[in-house]
Design a protein around this motif. Sequence first.
Motif, PDB file in Angstrom:
ATOM      1  N   LEU A 175       0.830  -1.207   0.000  1.00 25.29           N
ATOM      2  CA  LEU A 175       0.000   0.000   0.000  1.00 25.29           C
ATOM      3  C   LEU A 175       0.865   1.257   0.000  1.00 25.29           C
ATOM      4  CD1 LEU A 175      -2.732   1.491   0.341  1.00 25.29           C
ATOM      5  CD2 LEU A 175      -2.448   1.208   2.813  1.00 25.29           C
ATOM      6  N   LEU A 176       1.871   1.293   0.868  1.00 22.30           N
ATOM      7  CA  LEU A 176       2.733   2.465   0.941  1.00 22.30           C
ATOM      8  C   LEU A 176       3.566   2.619  -0.330  1.00 22.30           C
ATOM      9  CD1 LEU A 176       3.898   2.240   4.671  1.00 22.30           C
ATOM     10  CD2 LEU A 176       2.134   3.730   3.695  1.00 22.30           C
ATOM     11  N   LEU A 177       4.042   1.499  -0.877  1.00 20.36           N
ATOM     12  CA  LEU A 177       4.772   1.564  -2.138  1.00 20.36           C
ATOM     13  C   LEU A 177       3.882   2.079  -3.265  1.00 20.36           C
ATOM     14  CD1 LEU A 177       6.841  -1.737  -1.991  1.00 20.36           C
ATOM     15  CD2 LEU A 177       7.800   0.556  -2.216  1.00 20.36           C
ATOM     16  N   ARG A 178       2.647   1.623  -3.291  1.00 23.07           N
ATOM     17  CA  ARG A 178       1.730   2.073  -4.333  1.00 23.07           C
ATOM     18  C   ARG A 178       1.520   3.582  -4.241  1.00 23.07           C
ATOM     19  NH1 ARG A 178      -1.914  -1.330  -3.575  1.00 23.07           N
ATOM     20  NH2 ARG A 178      -3.449  -0.200  -2.349  1.00 23.07           N
ATOM     21  N   ARG A 179       1.365   4.085  -3.028  1.00 24.45           N
ATOM     22  CA  ARG A 179       1.210   5.533  -2.854  1.00 24.45           C
ATOM     23  C   ARG A 179       2.451   6.280  -3.332  1.00 24.45           C
ATOM     24  NH1 ARG A 179      -1.498   5.788   3.250  1.00 24.45           N
ATOM     25  NH2 ARG A 179      -3.535   4.885   2.670  1.00 24.45           N
ATOM     26  N   CYS A 180       3.619   5.711  -3.051  1.00 23.31           N
ATOM     27  CA  CYS A 180       4.865   6.337  -3.503  1.00 23.31           C
ATOM     28  C   CYS A 180       4.944   6.358  -5.030  1.00 23.31           C
ATOM     29  CB  CYS A 180       6.075   5.596  -2.938  1.00 23.31           C
ATOM     30  SG  CYS A 180       6.335   5.795  -1.159  1.00 23.31           S
ATOM     31  N   VAL A 181       4.641   5.222  -5.644  1.00 26.20           N
ATOM     32  CA  VAL A 181       4.714   5.112  -7.101  1.00 26.20           C
ATOM     33  C   VAL A 181       3.735   6.075  -7.760  1.00 26.20           C
ATOM     34  CG1 VAL A 181       4.243   3.571  -9.054  1.00 26.20           C
ATOM     35  CG2 VAL A 181       5.587   2.758  -7.114  1.00 26.20           C
ATOM     36  N   GLU A 182       2.504   6.102  -7.274  1.00 29.16           N
ATOM     37  CA  GLU A 182       1.496   6.981  -7.857  1.00 29.16           C
ATOM     38  C   GLU A 182       1.835   8.452  -7.656  1.00 29.16           C
ATOM     39  OE1 GLU A 182      -2.032   5.574  -5.982  1.00 29.16           O
ATOM     40  OE2 GLU A 182      -2.281   3.861  -7.343  1.00 29.16           O
ATOM     41  N   GLY A 183       2.592   8.749  -6.590  1.00 22.53           N
ATOM     42  CA  GLY A 183       2.995  10.133  -6.340  1.00 22.53           C
ATOM     43  C   GLY A 183       4.291  10.534  -7.022  1.00 22.53           C
ATOM     44  N   GLY A 184       4.933   9.592  -7.738  1.00 25.42           N
ATOM     45  CA  GLY A 184       6.144   9.932  -8.477  1.00 25.42           C
ATOM     46  C   GLY A 184       7.425   9.795  -7.694  1.00 25.42           C
ATOM     47  N   VAL A 185       7.410   9.104  -6.556  1.00 23.29           N
ATOM     48  CA  VAL A 185       8.642   8.889  -5.803  1.00 23.29           C
ATOM     49  C   VAL A 185       9.556   7.963  -6.602  1.00 23.29           C
ATOM     50  CG1 VAL A 185       9.661   7.963  -3.681  1.00 23.29           C
ATOM     51  CG2 VAL A 185       7.491   9.206  -3.593  1.00 23.29           C
ATOM     52  N   ARG A 186      10.817   8.303  -6.679  1.00 22.25           N
ATOM     53  CA  ARG A 186      11.774   7.431  -7.354  1.00 22.25           C
ATOM     54  C   ARG A 186      12.291   6.413  -6.343  1.00 22.25           C
ATOM     55  NH1 ARG A 186      17.130   9.326 -10.751  1.00 22.25           N
ATOM     56  NH2 ARG A 186      17.448   7.355 -11.843  1.00 22.25           N
ATOM     57  N   LEU A 187      12.108   5.139  -6.645  1.00 23.30           N
ATOM     58  CA  LEU A 187      12.482   4.054  -5.744  1.00 23.30           C
ATOM     59  C   LEU A 187      13.743   3.383  -6.277  1.00 23.30           C
ATOM     60  CD1 LEU A 187       8.907   2.534  -5.343  1.00 23.30           C
ATOM     61  CD2 LEU A 187      10.073   4.032  -3.707  1.00 23.30           C
ATOM     62  N   CYS A 188      14.770   3.309  -5.439  1.00 13.52           N
ATOM     63  CA  CYS A 188      16.054   2.761  -5.868  1.00 13.52           C
ATOM     64  C   CYS A 188      16.548   1.717  -4.878  1.00 13.52           C
ATOM     65  CB  CYS A 188      17.111   3.865  -5.970  1.00 13.52           C
ATOM     66  SG  CYS A 188      16.690   5.185  -7.105  1.00 13.52           S
ATOM     67  N   ARG A 189      16.962   0.564  -5.409  1.00 16.85           N
ATOM     68  CA  ARG A 189      17.606  -0.453  -4.566  1.00 16.85           C
ATOM     69  C   ARG A 189      19.085  -0.151  -4.549  1.00 16.85           C
ATOM     70  NH1 ARG A 189      19.513  -5.947  -4.056  1.00 16.85           N
ATOM     71  NH2 ARG A 189      20.061  -6.016  -6.254  1.00 16.85           N
ATOM     72  N   ALA A 190      19.555   0.406  -3.440  1.00 20.35           N
ATOM     73  CA  ALA A 190      20.943   0.861  -3.351  1.00 20.35           C
ATOM     74  C   ALA A 190      21.368   0.938  -1.902  1.00 20.35           C
ATOM     75  CB  ALA A 190      21.094   2.235  -4.006  1.00 20.35           C
ATOM     76  N   VAL A 191      22.669   0.828  -1.676  1.00 14.16           N
ATOM     77  CA  VAL A 191      23.251   1.024  -0.342  1.00 14.16           C
ATOM     78  C   VAL A 191      23.800   2.442  -0.275  1.00 14.16           C
ATOM     79  CG1 VAL A 191      25.072   0.325   1.246  1.00 14.16           C
ATOM     80  CG2 VAL A 191      23.852  -1.405  -0.084  1.00 14.16           C
ATOM     81  N   VAL A 192      23.320   3.229   0.653  1.00 12.53           N
ATOM     82  CA  VAL A 192      23.830   4.590   0.815  1.00 12.53           C
ATOM     83  C   VAL A 192      25.131   4.542   1.594  1.00 12.53           C
ATOM     84  CG1 VAL A 192      23.385   6.874   1.783  1.00 12.53           C
ATOM     85  CG2 VAL A 192      21.526   5.606   0.671  1.00 12.53           C
ATOM     86  N   ARG A 193      26.185   5.135   1.011  1.00 13.80           N
ATOM     87  CA  ARG A 193      27.511   5.115   1.626  1.00 13.80           C
ATOM     88  C   ARG A 193      27.724   6.296   2.568  1.00 13.80           C
ATOM     89  NH1 ARG A 193      28.432   0.038  -0.292  1.00 13.80           N
ATOM     90  NH2 ARG A 193      28.853  -0.039  -2.531  1.00 13.80           N
ATOM     91  N   ASP A 194      27.263   7.461   2.127  1.00 13.26           N
ATOM     92  CA  ASP A 194      27.636   8.666   2.865  1.00 13.26           C
ATOM     93  C   ASP A 194      26.691   9.802   2.504  1.00 13.26           C
ATOM     94  OD1 ASP A 194      29.097  10.136   4.611  1.00 13.26           O
ATOM     95  OD2 ASP A 194      30.840  10.395   3.324  1.00 13.26           O
ATOM     96  N   VAL A 195      26.612  10.780   3.383  1.00 13.05           N
ATOM     97  CA  VAL A 195      25.869  12.009   3.135  1.00 13.05           C
ATOM     98  C   VAL A 195      26.809  13.172   3.406  1.00 13.05           C
ATOM     99  CG1 VAL A 195      23.945  13.467   3.865  1.00 13.05           C
ATOM    100  CG2 VAL A 195      23.649  10.979   3.773  1.00 13.05           C
ATOM    101  N   LEU A 196      26.993  14.037   2.412  1.00 17.77           N
ATOM    102  CA  LEU A 196      27.878  15.193   2.530  1.00 17.77           C
ATOM    103  C   LEU A 196      27.080  16.456   2.267  1.00 17.77           C
ATOM    104  CD1 LEU A 196      30.970  13.873   0.513  1.00 17.77           C
ATOM    105  CD2 LEU A 196      30.638  13.839   3.000  1.00 17.77           C
ATOM    106  N   HIS A 197      27.223  17.450   3.129  1.00 18.52           N
ATOM    107  CA  HIS A 197      26.532  18.723   2.947  1.00 18.52           C
ATOM    108  C   HIS A 197      27.464  19.653   2.171  1.00 18.52           C
ATOM    109  CE1 HIS A 197      23.659  17.052   5.665  1.00 18.52           C
ATOM    110  NE2 HIS A 197      24.492  17.057   6.682  1.00 18.52           N
ATOM    111  N   THR A 198      27.147  19.888   0.913  1.00 20.53           N
ATOM    112  CA  THR A 198      28.051  20.633   0.022  1.00 20.53           C
ATOM    113  C   THR A 198      27.821  22.132   0.051  1.00 20.53           C
ATOM    114  OG1 THR A 198      26.503  20.192  -1.800  1.00 20.53           O
ATOM    115  CG2 THR A 198      28.358  18.670  -1.524  1.00 20.53           C
TER     116      THR A 198
END
Length: 536
Positions: A175-198
């Motif tokens: 249900l939550l995925l369907r709401r995301c898809v219908e709302g245009g959320v980009r869904l990616c299967r990935a491992v996040v390595r780091d977050v940098l504030h540029t």
Amino acid sequence: MSPSAVTGLFVPPTVFPSRHVPRPSSLRRSQHAATPFRRIRASLSAASFDANSVSSAPSTFPTVTRPPASAPAPAPATPIPARALYDVAVIGAGPAGLSLSAALCHHGLNVVNLDATIEAPWPNHYGVWRDEFQAVGLDDCATAIYPATAVYAGPEKITLDRQYLRVDRVKLKSLLLRRCVEGGVRLCRAVVRDVLHTSDSESEVRFGPAGPASHAEIMENSFCDFEDVLDEGMLRAKLVVDCTGHALRFTATEPEKKFRPPWAQAAYGIEAEVESHPYQADQMLLMDFRDDHMQGNEKWRKESEARPTFLYVFPSGERRAFFEETSVIAPKAVPFEELKERLFRRLEHDGVKVKRILEEEKSLIPMGGSLPNRAQRVVGFGGAACLVHPATGYMVARTVSMAGTVAETIANGLKDNSDGFKAMAVSNAVWKVTWSLELRRQRDFLDFGAELLGVLDMDESRRFFDAFFALPQSMWSKFLCFKLDTPVERIYFALYFFVIATGPIRWSLLRGIFEIGRWRLIRSVLPLWLSAADEN
């Protein structure tokens, strides 16, 4: 208080929160102008169960992912250019990450969600009070609804006239995925390595491939499109939200001088087919503190007295149920192997013969301790914001109900460019909503209940819960659901509980005020303007 630690958000065994955001020493940068993806269609439905893959002997515990139900397929997502500047990057696709992503796209924001197991069913069992899921329109995401709930603090059953719901993990995620898809959320299967504030207005999220798809062998009917990351990459976002759970991968805790380590609750459970069981099929068994099965020798008896545990059961007819042995919150969690031994000893004592184990679950929940540092750019949500109830472990219903408010705060902040966009200003606004002064003071009060439980032995625990569930339902339900909103309500709760408790529990409460609660408890019942002076 821990009667429902396993009824909130279950988490796999994890490392307790670290105090620093991880920073890899090196990161392979992609040579491509755009992040390489491939489109994948995945399923949350389970393949047919193979009886030969599961032992009927209780000495073996094969883990077989078997979601209890499936859900219809939503429409495919629309691809977004890989180098786009996203409004929000959400890391994590658990209940917190998906509910927030769905709420954000409802406000027209450009959202990306990254998770290493986005294609897989959630591994843990969730239970909630039905009225809480009704309030957010999710009570149809259930594999079972129990008209009443049972508690055994001692030998006599206490029947609670409040409906309980076993969450359909597959249907809720779909249900939550369907709401995301219908709302245009980009869904990616990935491992996040780091977050940098540029800069003051942008952050970089660096990520890489997640490896072989988990549960690939049981995928069948597609539920949505997602993008499988094939190489190291980076995307830009105005705001980053960490929804990776209790490990606090991208959020930092409070400064070291204020840091308090969390306590823990552990549980070991199995979904099993049995010849029969003695538990009432139309009642959810929330807590069973009876420990006759631990009286066989002196060692077991002392272990049970010193480290209280209780049974938690979702019956599914006469020959199937989910059984879980759960420890009361403690500074150090009861080991899984000990919980496993206690569970099977209890089942044997109760005449429950296990025929097949369909799933095995190990759950470790950090509870209480310090909140995240609220002066940081990365926003935490769900377990990463320590939203778990410090005394019970409940979190799913609170998280999904708070998602709308958090999303609205983010949307308003991103749209307000009157003084030039500053990501830190949006983060500050969200943290103030997530952990307002009112909520922090309520958490202080609940923390006291949790830490008091953590020092009680088995007999004292039984007396505590006898008194707790003798309270009017409107009072104990507010405690369990993080709804003791005002100092007056908290004072009334404490006085009422003190009056109806037995002498030994009253003494434990008085001793706990001086040895455990101290200033944190006192400020939780002061007027907010007065308790605010402590933080200024």
